[in-house]
Design a protein around this motif. Structure first.
Motif, PDB file in Angstrom:
ATOM      1  N   LEU A   1       4.667  -3.438  -0.984  1.00 46.48           N
ATOM      2  CA  LEU A   1       4.437  -1.998  -1.077  1.00 46.48           C
ATOM      3  C   LEU A   1       5.294  -1.236  -0.071  1.00 46.48           C
ATOM      4  O   LEU A   1       5.789  -0.148  -0.370  1.00 46.48           O
ATOM      5  CB  LEU A   1       2.953  -1.713  -0.854  1.00 46.48           C
TER       6      LEU A   1
ATOM      7  N   ASP B   1       7.861   6.263  -1.532  1.00 49.17           N
ATOM      8  CA  ASP B   1       6.574   6.950  -1.466  1.00 49.17           C
ATOM      9  C   ASP B   1       6.043   7.192  -2.878  1.00 49.17           C
ATOM     10  O   ASP B   1       6.803   7.357  -3.817  1.00 49.17           O
ATOM     11  CB  ASP B   1       6.723   8.296  -0.750  1.00 49.17           C
TER      12      ASP B   1
ATOM     13  N   PHE C   1       3.791   5.109  -4.481  1.00 49.47           N
ATOM     14  CA  PHE C   1       3.183   3.925  -5.079  1.00 49.47           C
ATOM     15  C   PHE C   1       1.760   3.705  -4.550  1.00 49.47           C
ATOM     16  O   PHE C   1       1.028   2.891  -5.093  1.00 49.47           O
ATOM     17  CB  PHE C   1       4.042   2.685  -4.842  1.00 49.47           C
ATOM     18  N   GLY C   2       1.389   4.422  -3.507  1.00 46.99           N
ATOM     19  CA  GLY C   2       0.019   4.378  -3.029  1.00 46.99           C
ATOM     20  C   GLY C   2      -0.183   3.550  -1.787  1.00 46.99           C
ATOM     21  O   GLY C   2       0.754   3.091  -1.150  1.00 46.99           O
ATOM     22  N   ARG C   3      -1.454   3.365  -1.487  1.00 50.31           N
ATOM     23  CA  ARG C   3      -1.853   2.567  -0.333  1.00 50.31           C
ATOM     24  C   ARG C   3      -2.751   1.447  -0.838  1.00 50.31           C
ATOM     25  O   ARG C   3      -3.407   1.575  -1.876  1.00 50.31           O
ATOM     26  CB  ARG C   3      -2.571   3.432   0.690  1.00 50.31           C
ATOM     27  N   PRO C   4      -2.807   0.325  -0.115  1.00 51.80           N
ATOM     28  CA  PRO C   4      -3.652  -0.785  -0.569  1.00 51.80           C
ATOM     29  C   PRO C   4      -5.138  -0.475  -0.403  1.00 51.80           C
ATOM     30  O   PRO C   4      -5.559   0.047   0.627  1.00 51.80           O
ATOM     31  CB  PRO C   4      -3.238  -1.952   0.320  1.00 51.80           C
TER      32      PRO C   4
ATOM     33  N   ARG D   1      -6.587  -6.659  -3.925  1.00 55.47           N
ATOM     34  CA  ARG D   1      -6.056  -5.460  -3.275  1.00 55.47           C
ATOM     35  C   ARG D   1      -5.130  -4.819  -4.288  1.00 55.47           C
ATOM     36  O   ARG D   1      -4.348  -5.503  -4.948  1.00 55.47           O
ATOM     37  CB  ARG D   1      -5.279  -5.805  -2.014  1.00 55.47           C
TER      38      ARG D   1
ATOM     39  N   SER E   1      -2.598  -1.211  -5.154  1.00 55.55           N
ATOM     40  CA  SER E   1      -1.998   0.030  -4.674  1.00 55.55           C
ATOM     41  C   SER E   1      -2.582   1.197  -5.471  1.00 55.55           C
ATOM     42  O   SER E   1      -2.600   1.177  -6.695  1.00 55.55           O
ATOM     43  CB  SER E   1      -0.471  -0.009  -4.822  1.00 55.55           C
TER      44      SER E   1
ATOM     45  N   PRO F   1      -2.328   5.349  -5.710  1.00 58.85           N
ATOM     46  CA  PRO F   1      -1.653   6.565  -5.255  1.00 58.85           C
ATOM     47  C   PRO F   1      -2.656   7.654  -4.878  1.00 58.85           C
ATOM     48  O   PRO F   1      -3.702   7.792  -5.526  1.00 58.85           O
ATOM     49  CB  PRO F   1      -0.823   7.003  -6.456  1.00 58.85           C
TER      50      PRO F   1
ATOM     51  N   LEU G   1       0.994   7.176 -10.733  1.00 58.46           N
ATOM     52  CA  LEU G   1       2.097   6.388 -10.183  1.00 58.46           C
ATOM     53  C   LEU G   1       3.426   7.096 -10.419  1.00 58.46           C
ATOM     54  O   LEU G   1       3.534   7.942 -11.311  1.00 58.46           O
ATOM     55  CB  LEU G   1       2.110   5.006 -10.827  1.00 58.46           C
TER      56      LEU G   1
ATOM     57  N   ALA H   1       1.239  -0.531 -10.887  1.00 57.71           N
ATOM     58  CA  ALA H   1       0.426  -0.643  -9.679  1.00 57.71           C
ATOM     59  C   ALA H   1       0.570  -2.081  -9.188  1.00 57.71           C
ATOM     60  O   ALA H   1       0.675  -3.007  -9.992  1.00 57.71           O
ATOM     61  CB  ALA H   1      -1.031  -0.336  -9.989  1.00 57.71           C
ATOM     62  N   LEU H   2       0.607  -2.259  -7.901  1.00 62.17           N
ATOM     63  CA  LEU H   2       0.697  -3.605  -7.346  1.00 62.17           C
ATOM     64  C   LEU H   2      -0.701  -4.164  -7.142  1.00 62.17           C
ATOM     65  O   LEU H   2      -1.593  -3.472  -6.650  1.00 62.17           O
ATOM     66  CB  LEU H   2       1.447  -3.584  -6.020  1.00 62.17           C
TER      67      LEU H   2
END
Length: 110
Positions: free
Chosen positions: A2, A7, A9-12, A23, A25, A27, A32, A40-41
């Protein structure tokens, strides 16, 4: 992974359902990048991947196609993360489609 993406793609976020834990990602804005066509990861943290629990369906993915006006940039960002030759990312009108082999022949979802 990630941290290597731009920027947006979000936070875990840690998630779970039953004995599955992962976990993902997420946004901040809820969408996304690349008109919501970027993936999404997901990192599975529990025992085994949930796909291993599925009964055989005699269907398999042949190709996932992502088209976007900035497809070359999306492909460049994701290249270090994607090793599956079935995923095709290219420039074009924003679309997502998947082609499958089924017992009744090939089928496409678009």
């Amino acid at each position: 992974a990630l941290a290597r993406l731009p920027d947006g793609f979000g936070r875990p976020v840690d998630l779970q359902r039953g004995d599955l834990r992962w976990r993902m990602s997420v946004p901040e804005e809820g969408r996304l990048p690349f008109d919501n066509l970027a993936p999404a990861l997901i990192q599975w943290t529990g025992g085994g991947h949930p796909a291993q629990r599925l009964a055989p369906s005699n269907c398999r993915l042949l190709q996932l196609s992502i088209r976007h006006p900035e497809g070359a940039a999306l492909r460049s960002f994701l290249a270090p993360l994607l090793t599956d030759a079935r995923i095709d990312i290219a420039a074009g009108a924003a679309t997502l489609s998947a082609r499958f082999a089924t017992p009744r022949g090939e089928r496409t979802l678009a």
